[in-house]
Every structure is written in C-alpha cells, then in structure tokens.
Motif scaffolding. Structure first.
Motif, PDB file in Angstrom:
ATOM      1  N   ARG A 110       1.002  -1.187   0.020  1.00 29.14           N
ATOM      2  CA  ARG A 110       0.010  -0.010  -0.083  1.00 29.14           C
ATOM      3  C   ARG A 110       0.970   1.244   0.068  1.00 29.14           C
ATOM      4  N   TYR A 164      -6.459   6.207  12.524  1.00 32.95           N
ATOM      5  CA  TYR A 164      -5.279   6.345  11.285  1.00 32.95           C
ATOM      6  C   TYR A 164      -5.910   7.014  10.249  1.00 32.95           C
ATOM      7  N   HIS A 189      -7.367  -7.757   6.714  1.00 29.47           N
ATOM      8  CA  HIS A 189      -7.153  -7.757   8.236  1.00 29.47           C
ATOM      9  C   HIS A 189      -8.259  -7.268   8.857  1.00 29.47           C
ATOM     10  N   HIS A 201      -9.362  -7.477  -0.049  1.00 29.55           N
ATOM     11  CA  HIS A 201      -9.564  -6.235  -0.870  1.00 29.55           C
ATOM     12  C   HIS A 201      -8.212  -6.224  -1.606  1.00 29.55           C
ATOM     13  N   ASP A 249      -7.312   7.178   3.313  1.00 30.48           N
ATOM     14  CA  ASP A 249      -7.584   5.952   3.994  1.00 30.48           C
ATOM     15  C   ASP A 249      -7.989   6.192   5.560  1.00 30.48           C
TER      16      ASP A 249
HETATM   17  O1  GTQ Z   1      -5.683  -0.535   1.651  1.00 31.55           O
HETATM   18  O2  GTQ Z   1      -5.534  -2.319   2.989  1.00 31.55           O
HETATM   19  O3  GTQ Z   1      -3.497   3.079   4.490  1.00 31.55           O
HETATM   20  O4  GTQ Z   1      -4.112  -2.196   4.807  1.00 31.55           O
HETATM   21  C1  GTQ Z   1      -3.180   1.191   5.745  1.00 31.55           C
HETATM   22  C2  GTQ Z   1      -3.061  -0.195   5.936  1.00 31.55           C
HETATM   23  C3  GTQ Z   1      -4.303   1.098   3.675  1.00 31.55           C
HETATM   24  C4  GTQ Z   1      -5.330  -1.126   2.611  1.00 31.55           C
HETATM   25  C5  GTQ Z   1      -3.551   1.840   4.750  1.00 31.55           C
HETATM   26  C6  GTQ Z   1      -3.782  -1.080   4.937  1.00 31.55           C
HETATM   27  C7  GTQ Z   1      -4.392  -0.220   3.817  1.00 31.55           C
END
Ligand code: GTQ
Length: 351
Positions: free
Chosen positions: A70, A91, A108, A147, A161
C-alpha cells in the motif's frame, strides 16, 4: 539511634523499594489518570494538499504499489509522531495508485474507509465485487474481507484511507493475511451491492453479509451531494453544523462500520457557525470550496484555513467552529460509535 525519616523520605524509600516488584503508588498519578475533563495529547493539524501532493508523486517514483503493498503517506498527528496515528484511536493516510498498478489483495481485522480525493477510474475490490472510485465517493472495506485496489485509468488516483488501526492495536486484536492471488476474482457485477442495499430496500432472505458493517460498499458522492443540495434549498440551517448528514448502515440505521462514523456536510456561503466540542476526535477531508475552522484548547486558539483536498484533525474536547464565506462541502469520520457503545460519548453545543 537513627533520626526519624521525613515524610518525603519515607515515601521515596517506599517507592524505590517496592519498584522491583512492579508496584507503584496511585496517589502520585491519580489526577492524570482520571482528569477532570479529557486531556488528549493530540493537537489540531492541517495538511494542505498542494504541499502534500508533490511528496505523494515522489513516492510514486520511489516505490511501486506492488512493492509497497500500500503506497500511502500517513497523516501523523504532530504530537504522536512515530505512532502512525492521527488521533489516539484513528489512522489516516493518503494512498496513491498509478495507471496500470495493483495494490495486492490482503485482509485484516482493521476496518477501512476510502474517501476519494483525486482522479477517477481506479477500483477497489471487496469480496468478489469491484467498485469504481470517483472523487467524493465513500467506500468501505469491512473487517476481514479480501481487498485489492487497481488503476485501469489514465491518471493518478489518490484517496484518504481512514482505519481503526490504533484502536485495534490498543486491544491487541489485529490479524492479517496476504491473499495467494494479487487481484481477487470478480464474482459479481459492479453495482450489485448498491442495488441490493442502496435503495431503501433489502433482500428478503439472507443475513447481513459483513456482520456489523454496512453491506453497501460505495456511497457515491453524486447522491450525498444531491441530498445536501436539497437540504440547502429547503431545510432549516443548523447553527453549528450547517447541513450535516451521517452515513448509515441501511440494515441497522447505525454507523457504516462498528468503529467509525462518517459524515458529509455543507456549509452555505456566509456561514459563521457556533462553537462545539465532542469527545470523539474527527478527521476531515475537504471536498469542495473554502473555509476555516477556529479551534480552541487550553487557552490557545488556532485558525486553519482550508480548501479542496486539504485534510485536518479536530481532537477530543477541542472547541471548534466553522466559517465559510463562499460555501464548502466537508467529509469527516470519527470514533463516535465506540464512544456511544461504551456510553461515554459527550458533546456540547456552545453559543
Ligand atoms: O488499503 O488495505 O492506509 O491495510 C493502511 C493499511 C491502507 C489497505 C492503509 C492498509 C490499507
């Protein structure tokens, strides 16, 4: 005979001698542990997109999405550097995906939201269905769903995010897995989830596909904007929020995710709002227009002037009010559902 020890010396000796047993006196820390009101270490902060974007594009040259898994620049609270957190529980990061790239499939326990900031035509896939990302769309990745993200368009695509990473870390409840495939197989046509759940209707049989998380995985901007437009024309203005709606899980009426609430609001031209404070810390993404937020905490006042694609954070129990001379639209998310589930949510509307 030894002279009697002073009170201070008696205490110091007690603390020192019991310390090897991992014992420590409550009375030295009681006021900090149960403060008279929330005493967050977090501070308010603003990220101007024009300053952040060049670094995102440099990240695009420095590492591929595949290599990074990512490719995200984390928005860290200035008072929590090194903790990958924008508030104690939340976050935030800006993710970049370039044409032709794939951010590989994984899952996750942390829940994620995507709020599209720039570019059109990337997709995210969740549990066999893809959705196309357009600016202003609010997209959900439920806990423990596979995903992957990809960009089949011509330009860079950037989104915010929002995850509950610090909260899950606090509970030591995080699990993650990489998928054996880079992109998951598509098993349903795009728009299926919206057709099933996005029209104030729901399938007659079957359980909620994602448990406590909303079964809608893209709440398109077009529709949120239309609702706000309509309210601006016809509904009374709220003196604190302007016109503000919360996104809902249509199966429960509650927040789209168990850990995060999301909102979209419109401040009409000339808006000068009343101040409020709330225990949930909130992260904002500016969709349209300009404005400012005046934030006051511990006698210090700061004014953050924002425009399109800027991001800012309002920590717990900071007093804030909005102003917008020309009008604006703001997306935000917070940890409110957790406060509410625990019965500790507080909000004050001041004048
Ligand atoms: O897109 O799955 O900013 O797992 C941090 C952890 C995005 C993601 C993030 C993540 C993702």
């Amino acid at each position: 005979m030894n002279a009697p020890l002073s009170t201070a010396a008696v205490r110091a000796q007690l603390y020192t001698e019991m310390s090897p047993l991992n014992l420590t006196p409550l009375w030295e820390v009681l006021h900090a542990l149960v403060p008279p009101q929330p005493a967050t270490p977090c501070v308010s902060a603003l990220w101007k997109y024009e300053q952040v974007r060049p670094f995102l594009m440099r990240a695009g040259e420095a590492i591929t999405a595949d290599e990074a898994v990512r490719r995200v620049l984390i928005l860290e609270n200035p008072a929590l550097r090194g903790q990958s957190a924008i508030t104690q529980s939340l976050y935030a990061g800006l993710q970049l995906i370039l044409p032709g790239e794939v951010a590989p499939s994984h899952r996750h326990t942390q829940s994620a939201l995507r709020f599209i900031v720039e570019g059109t035509g990337a997709y995210t896939a969740v549990d066999g269905e893809r959705t196309t990302m357009r600016p202003g769309d609010f997209i959900i990745t439920p806990s423990w769903t596979w995903h992957d993200h990809g960009n089949e368009a011509h330009g860079p695509v950037v989104w915010l995010d929002g995850l509950d990473i610090p909260m899950i870390r606090f509970f030591d409840a995080g699990f993650a897995q990489n998928d054996s495939r880079k992109s998951q197989a598509v098993s349903r046509p795009e728009g299926t989830s919206l057709a099933r759940y996005g029209y104030n209707m729901a399938p007659v049989r079957g359980n909620a596909p994602f448990g406590a998380t909303s079964p809608i995985f893209n709440y398109p901007y077009e529709r949120s904007r239309e609702a706000l437009d309509r309210l601006e024309r016809d509904a009374p203005l709220d003196d604190w929020d302007g016109f503000k709606l919360r996104y809902v899980n249509p199966l429960t009426g509650g927040s789209p995710m168990p850990t995060m609430a999301t909102f979209m609001q419109r401040l009409p031209p000339g808006f000068s709002g009343n101040p409020w404070r709330q225990t949930d810390g909130a992260v904002y993404s500016v969709v349209e227009g300009q404005g400012e937020i005046v934030i006051e905490h511990a006698g210090i006042q700061s004014t953050l002037a924002f425009g399109p694609r800027d991001h800012f954070v309002v920590p717990s129990w900071h007093t804030a009010r909005f102003k917008s001379a020309s009008g604006c639209v703001l997306f935000s998310y917070s940890d409110r559902p957790v406060h509410q589930a625990l019965g500790i949510h507080q909000e004050e509307r001041l004048s």
